[in-house]
Design a protein around this motif. Sequence first.
Motif, PDB file in Angstrom:
ATOM      1  N   ASN A 257       0.825  -1.222   0.000  1.00 38.60           N
ATOM      2  CA  ASN A 257       0.000   0.000   0.000  1.00 38.60           C
ATOM      3  C   ASN A 257       0.855   1.268   0.000  1.00 38.60           C
ATOM      4  O   ASN A 257       1.647   1.470  -0.909  1.00 38.60           O
ATOM      5  CB  ASN A 257      -0.985  -0.036   1.172  1.00 38.60           C
ATOM      6  N   ASN A 258       0.774   2.111   1.046  1.00 33.37           N
ATOM      7  CA  ASN A 258       1.450   3.415   0.999  1.00 33.37           C
ATOM      8  C   ASN A 258       2.869   3.407   1.585  1.00 33.37           C
ATOM      9  O   ASN A 258       3.499   4.453   1.710  1.00 33.37           O
ATOM     10  CB  ASN A 258       0.611   4.470   1.729  1.00 33.37           C
ATOM     11  N   SER A 312      -0.871   2.556  -5.413  1.00 36.78           N
ATOM     12  CA  SER A 312       0.041   1.878  -4.486  1.00 36.78           C
ATOM     13  C   SER A 312       1.387   1.811  -5.199  1.00 36.78           C
ATOM     14  O   SER A 312       1.675   0.844  -5.917  1.00 36.78           O
ATOM     15  CB  SER A 312      -0.469   0.473  -4.149  1.00 36.78           C
TER      16      SER A 312
END
Length: 407
Positions: A257-258, A312
Motif C-alpha cells: 500500500n502506501n 500503491s
Amino acid sequence: MIDIIFIITLCLGSIIWVEIVRDLYHILAHNWQTLYRFHNWHHRVFDSNFNSVNKEIYRKAHWYNDVPESLVMIVFGTIPVTILWFLNISYWWFAELGSFYSLFFLLGAVARGLGISNIDKLTDFTHNPGEFSSLPSQWFVNRPYHWRHHFDNQKAYYSGTLTLIDKIMGTALSLKGKTIGVTGSSGTLGIAILKILHLNQAKIVAFSSQDKSIVLDINGNSLPVKTLVWETGQEYKLIDELSKIDILIINHGINVNNKKNIESIRQSYEINTFSGCRLMDLFIKTIKTNRDKACKEIWVNTSESEVIPAFSPLYELSKRALGNLVTLRRLDAPCIVRKLILGPFKSKLNPIGILSADWVAKKIIRDAKKDYRNIIVTINPATYLVFPLKELFQSFYFKIFTSKSFN
C-alpha cells in the motif's frame, strides 16, 4: 478503386468460407459416429512424432477422409458463387476462387492416396515429422498447433488453416487432463482460478506460502487439492514438481500500500518481480520434448498496473517491472507465455476492489481457451486500448535491441 477492394474481398471471403466449411466438417466428423468411422483413419496414421505407422493405412486415410473433405469444400464453395450470380452482382465469378483453392487440397489428397513418393512434404505441412521449430501459432494452424489435436485432445484444435473456428468455440486451448499449478493459491483469485480449472477437468496443484492444505468448496462438496508449500528465494526446490506441470500460473503477490521504506521496497520486488522470474526460468528448463513445446505454458498475472495507476506505488513499480521482464523473456521462450492484465477485483490485497474474483477467474479461463495471449479483464476501457499498444511497441523495441537467449 472500389471495384478492386470488392474483388479482393470476394476472393479472400471465398477462401475463408471454404476453410470454415472444412473446420465444420471436421467438427461434425468428431461428433457424428457414421462420419467418424471414416475420419478415424486419419487419427490412426501417425505416431507422436508424425511418422506414418503404415503405408496402407496412410493411403486409405486420405481416400476416406481427406478426399471427401476436399469435395465438400468444393461443393460448398459454389454456394457464394450461386448467390452472387442469382443476385446479378458484378464480378461474381471471383467468388469461384474458394472452389479452385479447394481443388488444390483435393489434388494433394488424391496424390497422397495414390502413394506418390514425398508428395506429403509438399502438400501436408501440418503433419511433417521432426522436431518443432516453433510454438503453436495464434492465427494460423502449424505443426505444434495441429499436433495437439492428435495427441492432446481430439475434441479441440479442430481448425485446419485459420484458427478462427477454434477461437469462436473456445477450443483453441484444451485444459482437460492438463496438470496446472497455481501460485498464490491461498488468495481470493487463486482459489477462484483453482475452482474454474477443476470444472474444466484440469488436474490442479496449489502452490501456497501458507503451511495449510487448500480445500475447495465445489457446489457444497469439499475437494482437497494437492498443496505444495514454498517460499520466495527457494524456488529451486520446486524443479521436480514443475517438471510435472503442464501450465504454470504465476499469481502470487504482495501489496504494501502506501509504505516506501527499504524493507517494503525489497519485499515488493522480491515477491512481485524476482520470484516470478525465477519460477519462469525454472519452468522453462523443463521444456525438452515436442510435447512440452506444444502443451506447456506459463501464465503471469502482471496486473493492470502495467499501464494504469493502482494507487500503491511499490505495487505498481514491482508489477510493472515483472510485466516488462515477461515481455522481454517471452520473445524467445520455448513455450507460450500469456499475460493476465487484471483490473481491481475484491481480495485480501485489495478489499475495496470492484470486480468479483470468481467472475475474473471465469473470464481468464474463457479467454485462454480462445488462445488470447494477453488476457485483459477490467472495467477500465482505456486498458483495452493502451495495453496492446504498449505491448506492441515494447516487444518491437526489445526484439531489435536484444539477442536470442533461449536454446
